[in-house]
Design an enzyme around this catalytic site. Structure first.
Site, PDB file in Angstrom:
ATOM      1  N   GLU A   1       0.793  -1.075  -0.001  1.00 13.66           N
ATOM      2  CA  GLU A   1      -0.056   0.182   0.072  1.00 13.66           C
ATOM      3  C   GLU A   1       0.920   1.248  -0.172  1.00 13.66           C
ATOM      4  O   GLU A   1       0.754   2.107   0.912  1.00 13.66           O
ATOM      5  CB  GLU A   1      -0.853  -0.264   1.215  1.00 13.66           C
ATOM      6  CG  GLU A   1      -1.807  -1.272   1.359  1.00 13.66           C
ATOM      7  CD  GLU A   1      -2.898  -1.037   2.576  1.00 13.66           C
ATOM      8  OE1 GLU A   1      -3.916  -1.858   2.592  1.00 13.66           O
ATOM      9  OE2 GLU A   1      -2.478  -0.268   3.588  1.00 13.66           O
ATOM     10  N   PRO A   2       1.698   1.428  -0.818  1.00 10.82           N
ATOM     11  CA  PRO A   2       2.580   2.687  -0.997  1.00 10.82           C
ATOM     12  C   PRO A   2       1.901   3.550  -1.254  1.00 10.82           C
ATOM     13  O   PRO A   2       1.125   3.854  -2.247  1.00 10.82           O
ATOM     14  CB  PRO A   2       3.450   2.306  -1.888  1.00 10.82           C
ATOM     15  CG  PRO A   2       2.977   1.296  -2.938  1.00 10.82           C
ATOM     16  CD  PRO A   2       1.887   0.480  -2.064  1.00 10.82           C
TER      17      PRO A   2
ATOM     18  N   ARG B   1       3.250  19.927   6.515  1.00 13.08           N
ATOM     19  CA  ARG B   1       4.213  18.848   7.383  1.00 13.08           C
ATOM     20  C   ARG B   1       5.378  19.562   8.084  1.00 13.08           C
ATOM     21  O   ARG B   1       5.452  18.943   9.443  1.00 13.08           O
ATOM     22  CB  ARG B   1       4.918  17.920   6.351  1.00 13.08           C
ATOM     23  CG  ARG B   1       3.854  17.164   5.275  1.00 13.08           C
ATOM     24  CD  ARG B   1       4.396  16.148   4.430  1.00 13.08           C
ATOM     25  NE  ARG B   1       4.995  14.922   5.165  1.00 13.08           N
ATOM     26  CZ  ARG B   1       6.251  14.727   5.516  1.00 13.08           C
ATOM     27  NH1 ARG B   1       7.126  15.654   5.144  1.00 13.08           N
ATOM     28  NH2 ARG B   1       6.726  13.761   6.333  1.00 13.08           N
TER      29      ARG B   1
ATOM     30  N   CYS C   1      -0.876  34.131   9.625  1.00 17.76           N
ATOM     31  CA  CYS C   1      -0.731  34.741  10.893  1.00 17.76           C
ATOM     32  C   CYS C   1      -0.292  33.946  11.989  1.00 17.76           C
ATOM     33  O   CYS C   1      -1.462  33.636  12.896  1.00 17.76           O
ATOM     34  CB  CYS C   1      -1.819  35.537  11.177  1.00 17.76           C
ATOM     35  SG  CYS C   1      -1.647  37.205  10.386  1.00 17.76           S
ATOM     36  N   GLU C   2       0.821  32.971  12.020  1.00 19.23           N
ATOM     37  CA  GLU C   2       0.960  32.111  13.151  1.00 19.23           C
ATOM     38  C   GLU C   2       2.531  31.708  13.134  1.00 19.23           C
ATOM     39  O   GLU C   2       3.157  31.799  12.063  1.00 19.23           O
ATOM     40  CB  GLU C   2       0.447  30.661  12.749  1.00 19.23           C
ATOM     41  CG  GLU C   2      -0.980  30.259  12.799  1.00 19.23           C
ATOM     42  CD  GLU C   2      -1.254  29.258  13.533  1.00 19.23           C
ATOM     43  OE1 GLU C   2      -0.396  28.620  14.454  1.00 19.23           O
ATOM     44  OE2 GLU C   2      -2.656  29.018  13.606  1.00 19.23           O
TER      45      GLU C   2
ATOM     46  N   TYR D   1       1.079  14.011   0.964  1.00 19.82           N
ATOM     47  CA  TYR D   1       0.638  14.532   2.022  1.00 19.82           C
ATOM     48  C   TYR D   1       0.940  15.889   2.154  1.00 19.82           C
ATOM     49  O   TYR D   1       1.139  16.589   3.050  1.00 19.82           O
ATOM     50  CB  TYR D   1       1.251  13.697   3.599  1.00 19.82           C
ATOM     51  CG  TYR D   1       1.189  12.583   3.225  1.00 19.82           C
ATOM     52  CD1 TYR D   1      -0.071  11.770   3.657  1.00 19.82           C
ATOM     53  CD2 TYR D   1       2.251  11.511   3.072  1.00 19.82           C
ATOM     54  CE1 TYR D   1      -0.440  10.249   3.695  1.00 19.82           C
ATOM     55  CE2 TYR D   1       2.065  10.174   3.004  1.00 19.82           C
ATOM     56  CZ  TYR D   1       0.762   9.544   3.237  1.00 19.82           C
ATOM     57  OH  TYR D   1       0.576   8.153   3.243  1.00 19.82           O
TER      58      TYR D   1
HETATM   59  N1  LLP Z   1      -1.485   1.933   4.483  1.00 16.37           N
HETATM   60  C1  LLP Z   1      -2.235   2.560   5.390  1.00 16.37           C
HETATM   61  C2  LLP Z   1      -3.228   1.519   6.145  1.00 16.37           C
HETATM   62  C3  LLP Z   1      -1.836   3.740   5.988  1.00 16.37           C
HETATM   63  O1  LLP Z   1      -2.434   4.111   7.141  1.00 16.37           O
HETATM   64  C4  LLP Z   1      -0.976   4.533   5.333  1.00 16.37           C
HETATM   65  C5  LLP Z   1      -0.717   5.789   5.541  1.00 16.37           C
HETATM   66  C6  LLP Z   1      -0.528   3.925   3.977  1.00 16.37           C
HETATM   67  C7  LLP Z   1      -0.828   2.727   3.455  1.00 16.37           C
HETATM   68  C8  LLP Z   1       0.514   4.726   3.187  1.00 16.37           C
HETATM   69  O2  LLP Z   1       1.797   4.951   3.966  1.00 16.37           O
HETATM   70  P1  LLP Z   1       3.032   5.733   2.979  1.00 16.37           P
HETATM   71  O3  LLP Z   1       3.499   4.658   1.868  1.00 16.37           O
HETATM   72  O4  LLP Z   1       2.586   6.843   2.438  1.00 16.37           O
HETATM   73  O5  LLP Z   1       3.806   5.998   4.161  1.00 16.37           O
HETATM   74  N2  LLP Z   1       0.511  12.665   6.915  1.00 16.37           N
HETATM   75  C9  LLP Z   1       1.712  12.125   7.247  1.00 16.37           C
HETATM   76  C10 LLP Z   1       1.835  10.478   6.798  1.00 16.37           C
HETATM   77  C11 LLP Z   1       0.440   9.815   7.344  1.00 16.37           C
HETATM   78  C12 LLP Z   1       0.419   8.408   7.074  1.00 16.37           C
HETATM   79  C13 LLP Z   1      -0.902   7.693   7.223  1.00 16.37           C
HETATM   80  N3  LLP Z   1      -0.998   6.260   6.730  1.00 16.37           N
HETATM   81  C14 LLP Z   1       3.142  12.503   6.656  1.00 16.37           C
HETATM   82  O6  LLP Z   1       2.695  13.952   5.975  1.00 16.37           O
HETATM   83  O7  LLP Z   1       4.114  12.089   6.674  1.00 16.37           O
END
Ligand code: LLP
Length: 484
Positions: free
Chosen positions: A340-341, A379, A411-412, A440
């Site tokens: 699930e990338p 982020r 404004c933060e 993200y």
């Molecule tokens: N599968 C599930 C169940 C997840 O919760 C996530 C991400 C992914 C796959 C994808 O993960 P990735 O390959 O993108 O790392 N907002 C945060 C990241 C939150 C990720 C949440 N879950 C940031 O900006 O770093």
């Protein structure tokens, strides 16, 4: 110590704007053309320059990154000067992607998975641009969803529901009904989630293919906000409750078909042995599940692979390293591997391109103030995440190099894109990019301070630049109050 925070309508698509960078082989500097959909192309003054670095490396380097600082001091996206693009779009800041880089990132996973039965489920939460989704779907991705609207969007983008996985610790009944109707895989997260999935199956009149999301209690060694696979997380079922869930599935043979097990450890993971440790545990759960007569085929190891946010040239694990650590386990049980990338497919394909509004000092600290902010890219403020920042063109020769906080106009005091960055003092109006903004960033953007969400563009394979999402406008905001 530096934290490892590497860290109800589809958008209207009718008026995709395309900048065609037509290249006349007899000209040293090809001409930039601008066209609106199929209507009359309008020549623009801007000039495109070839990136000498790209031309040199293309044949020799197997992995090519889309953003390169060339020896002429300009930043290029593929072969286009970011400066030229910046001067020709109607609004700044804006997100700029490389479509070929998205393809290359996908191919890295596809090639790594050769010889395995697999689904690459792109995590839509990372970036939900419809054009990007359509491209990933055409390449062969499935999709990972965390809301009914993400499922609707995946359907709009043409994803095959049989290659979609619905995740989440608080899935709503109405969204589960849609998932059941469409036939997507659903990950069971808790006792009440299982109850809701059973109810959804009855309402939809369809049996749901489910995977158990098991919390393996493996520490992903990442920022606590993006860790999910350890015991104190809100996600997944406790592994010691596995038997309860197996009995519950057995009790609902008309509503549920157990097809596999899922885990997701966290995000920004930079060590693949963490995935291996989890896969070893997950395979032993699958053995236990099979021993009770369930025919489970799918092992879903989630997403989470980190990327080189620091741009230090550190060698980080690649998709191939990730897949190779679990390959034998998967083959030994004849499993179908789901991954699930999100970030590792899309983050490095994009920059947020900003313009410098001015430079100031408060006596102790220097600031570069840009037009982008925490509203477009949160982020750094939210996770203290590092994203690399650089200027898009060479600074004037007499420019001092200083240490700056790069901040926006919101404004933060939390409104910063980077802290303590050593940069040449830029002139007013200079272009400045925040790298690795594909994941993200836009998907977490807000309209705080009524900074409307920015437009998005990508560079295509033929060197043209196309708008792939309109920027939001003040009028869009006012529309929410019409006819109340
Ligand atoms: N599968 C599930 C169940 C997840 O919760 C996530 C991400 C992914 C796959 C994808 O993960 P990735 O390959 O993108 O790392 N907002 C945060 C990241 C939150 C990720 C949440 N879950 C940031 O900006 O770093």
């Amino acid at each position: 110590m530096a934290v490892t925070t590497q860290l109800s309508h589809p958008p209207s698509l009718s008026k995709t704007r395309t900048f065609a960078f037509s290249q006349n082989p007899f000209l040293e500097t090809p001409i930039l053309l601008f066209s609106r959909t199929k209507t009359c192309p309008k020549p623009l003054k801007a000039v495109l320059s070839q990136n000498p670095a790209n031309t040199l490396t293309q044949e020799t380097t197997p992995f090519k990154h889309c953003f390169t600082k060339s020896s002429d001091g300009f930043l290029y996206c593929e072969n286009l000067k970011v400066q030229d693009i910046m001067e020709n779009v109607e609004k700044r800041p804006f997100y700029l992607y490389s479509k070929p880089q998205i393809t290359r990132n996908f191919e890295a996973y596809r090639d790594a998975l050769e010889g395995l039965k697999s689904i690459i489920g792109y995590a839509i939460k990372a970036n939900n641009n419809l054009k990007i989704l359509e491209h990933l779907r055409q390449l062969g991705c499935g999709a990972v969803l965390v809301s009914g609207n993400e499922l609707r969007l995946a359907l709009c983008a043409g994803f095959d529901p049989n290659r979609c996985i619905f995740n989440g610790n608080g899935k709503l009944l109405e969204d589960l009904v849609l998932a059941a109707q469409e036939g997507v895989f659903v990950n069971v997260d808790s006792e009440f989630d299982l109850e809701n999935i059973v109810a959804a199956a009855r309402l939809a009149g369809k049996k749901v293919n489910v995977l158990l999301r098991i919390n393996p209690d493996v520490d992903p060694q990442v920022h606590p906000y993006v860790a999910t696979g350890n015991k104190n997380s809100k996600f997944g079922i406790r592994n010691e409750k596995l038997q309860w869930f197996l009995d519950a599935v057995k009790a609902h043979p008309n509503e549920l078909k157990l097809v596999g097990a899922h885990c997701h450890l966290g995000s920004t993971i930079t060590k693949v042995d963490i995935f291996r440790d989890a896969a070893v545990l997950m395979v032993s759960y699958i053995d236990q599940i099979r021993a009770q007569g369930f025919e489970v085929d799918y092992l879903n190891i989630g997403g989470g692979l980190g990327i080189d946010y620091y741009h230090t040239g550190a060698i980080l694990p690649s998709p191939r390293d990730l897949i190779n650590t679990v390959r034998e386990l998967v083959l030994s049980r004849n499993l179908n591997l789901i991954i699930e990338p999100g970030r590792s497919l899309i983050a490095n394909t994009c920059c947020l391109v900003n313009r410098v509004t001015g430079v100031k000092t408060n006596g102790t600290k220097n600031f570069i103030v840009i037009d982008g902010s925490m509203a477009e890219l949160i982020r750094p403020s939210l996770y203290d995440a590092y994203q690399h920042i650089e200027l898009v063109s060479p600074a004037p020769t007499n420019a001092d190099i200083s240490t700056f906080d790069v901040v926006g106009p919101v404004c933060e005091s939390a409104d910063f894109l980077g802290k303590d960055r050593e940069l040449p003092t830029p002139s007013k109006g200079a272009g400045l990019v925040v790298h690795d903004a594909g994941a993200y960033c836009m998907s977490m953007a807000s309209t705080y301070n009524l900074k409307m969400r920015p437009p998005e563009y990508w560079v295509e394979e033929d060197g043209s630049v196309a708008k792939i999402r309109h920027g939001e406008t003040f009028e869009d905001h006012i529309r929410f109050f019409e006819a109340l």
